[in-house]
Design a protein around this motif. Structure first.
Motif, mmCIF file in Angstrom:
data_model
loop_
_atom_site.group_PDB
_atom_site.id
_atom_site.type_symbol
_atom_site.label_atom_id
_atom_site.label_comp_id
_atom_site.label_asym_id
_atom_site.label_seq_id
_atom_site.Cartn_x
_atom_site.Cartn_y
_atom_site.Cartn_z
ATOM 1 N N GLY A 62 16.671 -6.913 -24.334
ATOM 2 C CA GLY A 62 15.622 -7.798 -23.851
ATOM 3 C C GLY A 62 14.769 -7.178 -22.771
ATOM 4 O O GLY A 62 14.954 -6.022 -22.393
ATOM 5 N N VAL A 63 13.820 -7.967 -22.261
ATOM 6 C CA VAL A 63 12.857 -7.461 -21.282
ATOM 7 C C VAL A 63 12.823 -8.273 -19.992
ATOM 8 O O VAL A 63 11.969 -8.043 -19.142
ATOM 9 N N SER A 64 13.763 -9.200 -19.824
ATOM 10 C CA SER A 64 13.673 -10.099 -18.668
ATOM 11 C C SER A 64 14.794 -9.931 -17.641
ATOM 12 O O SER A 64 14.746 -10.536 -16.570
ATOM 13 N N ALA A 65 15.810 -9.125 -17.943
ATOM 14 C CA ALA A 65 16.979 -9.046 -17.058
ATOM 15 C C ALA A 65 16.616 -8.545 -15.665
ATOM 16 O O ALA A 65 17.068 -9.096 -14.657
ATOM 17 N N LYS A 66 15.804 -7.500 -15.582
ATOM 18 C CA LYS A 66 15.463 -6.942 -14.267
ATOM 19 C C LYS A 66 14.799 -7.987 -13.376
ATOM 20 O O LYS A 66 15.140 -8.116 -12.191
ATOM 21 N N PHE A 103 13.058 -3.304 -27.177
ATOM 22 C CA PHE A 103 12.927 -4.726 -27.448
ATOM 23 C C PHE A 103 12.291 -4.953 -28.817
ATOM 24 O O PHE A 103 12.741 -5.801 -29.602
ATOM 25 N N MET A 104 11.261 -4.192 -29.126
ATOM 26 C CA MET A 104 10.580 -4.307 -30.413
ATOM 27 C C MET A 104 11.555 -4.063 -31.561
ATOM 28 O O MET A 104 11.563 -4.789 -32.563
ATOM 29 N N ARG A 105 12.405 -3.065 -31.419
ATOM 30 C CA ARG A 105 13.396 -2.762 -32.461
ATOM 31 C C ARG A 105 14.438 -3.864 -32.565
ATOM 32 O O ARG A 105 14.842 -4.248 -33.668
ATOM 33 N N ASN A 106 14.877 -4.373 -31.422
ATOM 34 C CA ASN A 106 15.863 -5.460 -31.442
ATOM 35 C C ASN A 106 15.316 -6.703 -32.125
ATOM 36 O O ASN A 106 15.990 -7.336 -32.946
ATOM 37 N N VAL A 107 14.079 -7.073 -31.770
ATOM 38 C CA VAL A 107 13.471 -8.275 -32.331
ATOM 39 C C VAL A 107 13.361 -8.156 -33.851
ATOM 40 O O VAL A 107 13.631 -9.109 -34.590
ATOM 41 N N VAL A 140 5.497 -7.856 -31.638
ATOM 42 C CA VAL A 140 5.907 -7.382 -30.312
ATOM 43 C C VAL A 140 4.923 -6.335 -29.801
ATOM 44 O O VAL A 140 4.559 -6.318 -28.618
ATOM 45 N N MET A 141 4.478 -5.445 -30.690
ATOM 46 C CA MET A 141 3.493 -4.435 -30.298
ATOM 47 C C MET A 141 2.235 -5.090 -29.736
ATOM 48 O O MET A 141 1.710 -4.663 -28.687
ATOM 49 N N CYS A 142 1.742 -6.137 -30.390
ATOM 50 C CA CYS A 142 0.520 -6.802 -29.933
ATOM 51 C C CYS A 142 0.709 -7.428 -28.552
ATOM 52 O O CYS A 142 -0.176 -7.353 -27.690
ATOM 53 N N ILE A 143 1.863 -8.040 -28.335
ATOM 54 C CA ILE A 143 2.145 -8.637 -27.025
ATOM 55 C C ILE A 143 2.219 -7.549 -25.959
ATOM 56 O O ILE A 143 1.641 -7.683 -24.875
ATOM 57 N N VAL A 178 19.320 -14.725 -29.930
ATOM 58 C CA VAL A 178 18.043 -15.101 -30.540
ATOM 59 C C VAL A 178 17.058 -15.650 -29.509
ATOM 60 O O VAL A 178 15.845 -15.391 -29.596
ATOM 61 N N GLU A 179 17.544 -16.373 -28.507
ATOM 62 C CA GLU A 179 16.627 -16.910 -27.486
ATOM 63 C C GLU A 179 15.953 -15.790 -26.701
ATOM 64 O O GLU A 179 14.792 -15.904 -26.296
ATOM 65 N N SER A 180 16.687 -14.709 -26.487
ATOM 66 C CA SER A 180 16.137 -13.588 -25.721
ATOM 67 C C SER A 180 15.226 -12.714 -26.571
ATOM 68 O O SER A 180 14.449 -11.924 -26.027
ATOM 69 N N PHE A 181 15.317 -12.835 -27.895
ATOM 70 C CA PHE A 181 14.460 -12.062 -28.790
ATOM 71 C C PHE A 181 13.277 -12.919 -29.257
ATOM 72 O O PHE A 181 12.187 -12.842 -28.705
ATOM 73 N N SER A 182 13.498 -13.781 -30.251
ATOM 74 C CA SER A 182 12.402 -14.625 -30.745
ATOM 75 C C SER A 182 11.879 -15.563 -29.655
ATOM 76 O O SER A 182 10.672 -15.812 -29.565
ATOM 77 N N GLY A 183 12.792 -16.096 -28.840
ATOM 78 C CA GLY A 183 12.368 -16.995 -27.776
ATOM 79 C C GLY A 183 11.389 -16.339 -26.830
ATOM 80 O O GLY A 183 10.363 -16.926 -26.458
ATOM 81 N N THR A 184 11.680 -15.095 -26.451
ATOM 82 C CA THR A 184 10.787 -14.355 -25.552
ATOM 83 C C THR A 184 9.461 -14.037 -26.234
ATOM 84 O O THR A 184 8.394 -14.145 -25.620
#
Length: 292
Positions: A110-114, A192-196, A229-232, A275-281
């Motif tokens: 994910g991208v929000s932990a830090k 993150f892009m790969r995980n999603v 994810v790339m666009c975001i 899933v919340e940390s991937f699609s949710g984000t």
């Protein structure tokens, strides 16, 4: 990349989250540091670790266990290797383990932990980090055929700070494969892009890595999900392009044919997924940036 050579030494290190990822790197730190390395755990998990330790590739290790209520054992470095849904409790678990000088390194997906850790401990140095490996939990413990590496650093590491260098020096001594990325934001968002894409599609379909190259529709879906994810990322000024998508597809299709993503393993084991940390984000960030 320039190095800041001012001194900061890591004498004690801890991991919170001693699962498939934490065990792989924790074993290296345990062999190097002995009792100066600890696993942060409480309750029944602490009891189980003290009694049984953990087995990695057939090797049983018995690391020190420090419970969250501890008032004496302090770490110079704390590594977060939990799942995203465990992050809030893990943040609370380290409050008695750290000092204002403690370095905190999250290597979870994910991208929000830090940002979450920074909000709880603004006085501490919280680095960006990610891990790459193929470890998985089996009935015989943790099995890993590729330890991969930990990538870490500040957002930009054109000049490497003393604390980033201290982490690298520790990882090098422990023989943990590692890399300081000059642009860590880009590295985190590519992972993150790969995980999603890969993790979620494999969890939905039950697909092993080979299916992504063998099934045209799955390969196409992988590209389309990663493109969102790339666009975001691009809207946030993070340099990810179509070539990164193609490189990611090559990596997925070149992985061990019968290998499974961590999310598929979670689904099969009936564990809570990320899933919340991937699609949710993705949905949350898409609304903020106007990406459909």
């Amino acid at each position: 990349m320039e190095k800041n050579t001012e001194g900061f030494t890591i004498n004690k290190a801890a991991i919170v989250g001693f699962g498939a990822i934490g065990c792989i790197y924790g074993r290296r730190l345990y062999h190097l540091m002995g009792d100066n390395f600890a696993v942060i755990a409480g309750g029944k998990r602490a009891e189980r670790l003290r009694l049984n330790g953990e087995t990695i590739n057939g090797e049983k290790i018995m690391p020190s266990v420090v419970e969250p209520e501890n008032q004496y054992w302090k770490a110079d470095l704390v590594i977060f290797a939990v799942k995203n849904h465990q992050l809030d409790s893990a943040i609370n678990d380290i409050k008695n383990i750290i000092t204002p000088d403690t370095i905190i390194l999250p290597i979870l997906n994910g991208v929000s932990a830090k940002d979450k850790i920074n909000a709880a401990y603004p006085q501490n140095t919280v680095l960006y980090g990610l891990s790459k490996s193929d470890s998985q939990r089996t009935s015989n413990g943790i099995n890993c055929t590729w330890e991969g590496l930990i990538q870490f650093g500040e957002a930009n590491n054109t000049v490497v700070s003393e604390k980033v260098m201290a982490v690298k020096e520790l990882f090098d001594k422990a023989k943990i494969p590692n890399e300081i990325c000059e642009d860590m934001l880009r590295a985190v968002w590519i992972k993150f892009m790969r995980n999603v894409g890969m993790n979620q599609l494999s969890a939905i379909t039950g697909a092993t890595y080979s299916a992504f190259s063998q099934i045209e529709e799955l390969n196409k879906a992988l590209r389309e999900v990663m493109a969102e994810v790339m666009c975001i990322a691009q809207s946030k000024g993070i340099n990810i392009t179509e070539s990164d998508i193609e490189e990611s597809v090559k990596i997925v299709c070149g992985s061990a044919p019968e290998g499974k993503t961590s999310m598929l393993q979670d689904i099969e084991a009936k564990r809570k997924s990320e899933v919340e940390s991937f699609s949710g984000t993705v949905m949350e960030e898409g609304k903020k940036t106007g990406i459909p």
